[in-house]
Write an enzyme that holds these catalytic residues in place. Sequence first.
Site, PDB file in Angstrom:
ATOM      1  N   GLU A   1      55.420  29.772  37.372  1.00  0.00           N
ATOM      2  CA  GLU A   1      55.119  28.705  38.332  1.00  0.00           C
ATOM      3  C   GLU A   1      53.831  27.983  37.929  1.00  0.00           C
ATOM      4  OE1 GLU A   1      55.888  31.821  39.104  1.00  0.00           O
ATOM      5  OE2 GLU A   1      57.033  31.970  40.979  1.00  0.00           O
TER       6      GLU A   1
ATOM      7  N   GLU B   1      51.893  43.233  49.661  1.00  0.00           N
ATOM      8  CA  GLU B   1      52.028  43.524  48.228  1.00  0.00           C
ATOM      9  C   GLU B   1      51.322  44.843  47.902  1.00  0.00           C
ATOM     10  OE1 GLU B   1      52.493  40.359  44.927  1.00  0.00           O
ATOM     11  OE2 GLU B   1      50.389  40.918  44.755  1.00  0.00           O
TER      12      GLU B   1
ATOM     13  N   GLY C   1      45.054  40.804  41.272  1.00  0.00           N
ATOM     14  CA  GLY C   1      45.174  39.402  41.676  1.00  0.00           C
ATOM     15  C   GLY C   1      44.799  39.179  43.138  1.00  0.00           C
ATOM     16  N   ARG C   2      45.342  39.995  44.029  1.00  0.00           N
ATOM     17  CA  ARG C   2      45.114  39.753  45.478  1.00  0.00           C
ATOM     18  C   ARG C   2      43.727  40.169  45.922  1.00  0.00           C
ATOM     19  NH1 ARG C   2      48.941  43.344  44.268  1.00  0.00           N
ATOM     20  NH2 ARG C   2      48.767  45.523  44.919  1.00  0.00           N
TER      21      ARG C   2
ATOM     22  N   LYS D   1      61.423  38.228  39.130  1.00  0.00           N
ATOM     23  CA  LYS D   1      60.888  37.352  38.063  1.00  0.00           C
ATOM     24  C   LYS D   1      61.816  37.369  36.863  1.00  0.00           C
ATOM     25  CE  LYS D   1      55.884  37.948  38.791  1.00  0.00           C
ATOM     26  NZ  LYS D   1      54.666  38.504  38.194  1.00  0.00           N
TER      27      LYS D   1
ATOM     28  N   LYS E   1      45.615  35.061  36.093  1.00  0.00           N
ATOM     29  CA  LYS E   1      45.045  36.236  35.430  1.00  0.00           C
ATOM     30  C   LYS E   1      45.742  36.461  34.081  1.00  0.00           C
ATOM     31  CE  LYS E   1      44.539  41.112  36.385  1.00  0.00           C
ATOM     32  NZ  LYS E   1      44.774  42.203  37.322  1.00  0.00           N
TER      33      LYS E   1
HETATM   34  O1  F6P Z   1      53.500  38.133  42.347  1.00  0.00           O
HETATM   35  C1  F6P Z   1      52.936  39.050  41.480  1.00  0.00           C
HETATM   36  C2  F6P Z   1      51.596  38.640  40.974  1.00  0.00           C
HETATM   37  O2  F6P Z   1      51.341  39.429  39.851  1.00  0.00           O
HETATM   38  C3  F6P Z   1      50.484  38.776  42.009  1.00  0.00           C
HETATM   39  O3  F6P Z   1      50.039  40.054  42.162  1.00  0.00           O
HETATM   40  C4  F6P Z   1      49.472  37.839  41.438  1.00  0.00           C
HETATM   41  O4  F6P Z   1      48.493  37.556  42.363  1.00  0.00           O
HETATM   42  C5  F6P Z   1      50.363  36.675  41.078  1.00  0.00           C
HETATM   43  O5  F6P Z   1      51.543  37.278  40.583  1.00  0.00           O
HETATM   44  C6  F6P Z   1      49.803  35.683  40.100  1.00  0.00           C
HETATM   45  O6  F6P Z   1      49.529  36.253  38.857  1.00  0.00           O
HETATM   46  P1  F6P Z   1      48.656  35.513  37.774  1.00  0.00           P
HETATM   47  O7  F6P Z   1      47.274  35.361  38.311  1.00  0.00           O
HETATM   48  O8  F6P Z   1      48.695  36.377  36.559  1.00  0.00           O
HETATM   49  O9  F6P Z   1      49.273  34.170  37.507  1.00  0.00           O
END
Ligand code: F6P
Length: 527
Positions: A195, A333, A247-248, A493, A189
Amino acid sequence: MWDEVRAAAHAAQSRRITDLFATDPDRAATFSVAADGMLLDCSKTTMTSADRDTLLGLIDAQGLAARRAAMFAGQPVNETEHRAVLHTALRDLTSEALTLAGTDILSDIRATRARMADFADQVRADGWRDVVNIGIGGSHLGPEMATRALSPYHDGPRCHFVSNVDGADIADTLHALDPARTLFIVASKTFTTVETMTNAATARDWLVSRGCDAGAQMAAVSSATDKTAKWGIDPARVFGFGDYVGGRYSVWGPVGLALMIAIGPHRFEEFLAGAAAMDAHFRTATPARNMPVMLALTGLWHHQGCGHATRAVLPYDQRLARLPAYLQQLEMESNGKGVTMSGAPPPAPTGPVVWGEPGTGGQHAFYQLIHQGTQVVPCEFMVAAEGHEPALAHHHRLLVANCLAQSEALMRGRSEAEAREMLRAAGLTGAELDRQAAHRAFPGNRPSTTLVYDRLTPHRLGQIIALYEHRVFVEGVALGINSFDQWGVELGKALATEMAPLIDGADASAKDGSTRALLAFLRANRR
Ligand code: F6P
């Protein structure tokens, strides 16, 4: 109101679920909810109708109806981030309009879905053999879980999912793939998650080093189009979504692209339609006949009321193997918060630990603790009436039998007198019988819910996920917390970013003694 819930749960401590069935022949019907081809049975709990009404009073007093209306209408119910919460719009298949800040977001969503469908059709037609989705958290767990769940519907390229920054994840995935026939979807997102961006860079290097055109073999799912452009991804292959989708909660839109490629746009719409049917049910069914509400009430009863620290999700469906992991993010979460919307501490503990594995494997691993351990683990079973393998119907019969037998055994238990009788019949007597009987007794009275459905189709899967999403929402409203932010993941993070140079030898003197010692060992043991 929370005091009333706690008092009711306290009073239930001496109650036996089997007695509730004995005194009320209609209990199963009273505590079951049917919705669009699924049945949720909440009767194997210690909750009485009066307890349910106490909980219904609580969520009513917390303003569930108004909060739900506000969410569906696009009001900024994610108050700490000043955002609307409209993942439900991603699965709204009507031709209506929904205006947010002057824009009809449903029309935008339809346009993006149409672009996704064109892209998915193209990928399916072009002979790509493998698709690798690179993402983490909500950009990974949903599509991974759903793609696995719907494997009987796969008629597109094979889909793989890389998530962990551990190089083993991408190395093991790429090992068996042909670079010329592999397409990558970088799903993030924010397009900043370390990662995902690390794995994406490795994927790009892998393509380039093997003479492939990385530009033509990468697509992105992201709202950050400036960043995808900087990364060199063709805007025609970038699929974004609004900040009103967390995201979730994002599997319903572009984050579901890998799933759409695997099962095709038509089946993907069936998946959305299932979720939309659950949305309609959640908005209109009366509270005691409302599936997400009743699932939430059992959750509140068991965790906040009775104090059971965890809950197990036990799908008797191998293809739902990743559902517990998916629900861990969705539930923990969302509701693992230590502060209410007003900034005060929560009125009750938040967020049970969610865990689980598919049956029947779990039966031969951790069910011992669920049956006889000293802590009570409320269980959430689910099973289909039939599988997708008609030739293996005898397997499915046993699967269903095991699922039903487990919830029955948990509830009934076995008294010491019954155990003694059983041992006597097996020929034991005297001291040996005395010694063995206690070990053969089960306390019983262990609560569970069971969700049953016909088959795990795309429609049913959509319903099940939406059921859990709305359950999380109701529990969040009951506690007065914001289920849609996740500030708790930020500190780790930030510290990881700070920690990386220390691995390579930068000055670690500001760190605590434990961290310094661990760093010293790790540095010393690298080749
Ligand atoms: O771990 C936190 C978080 O923001 C989640 O809520 C989200 O799903 C994930 O990291 C990945 O985020 P992104 O889609 O921005 O890479």
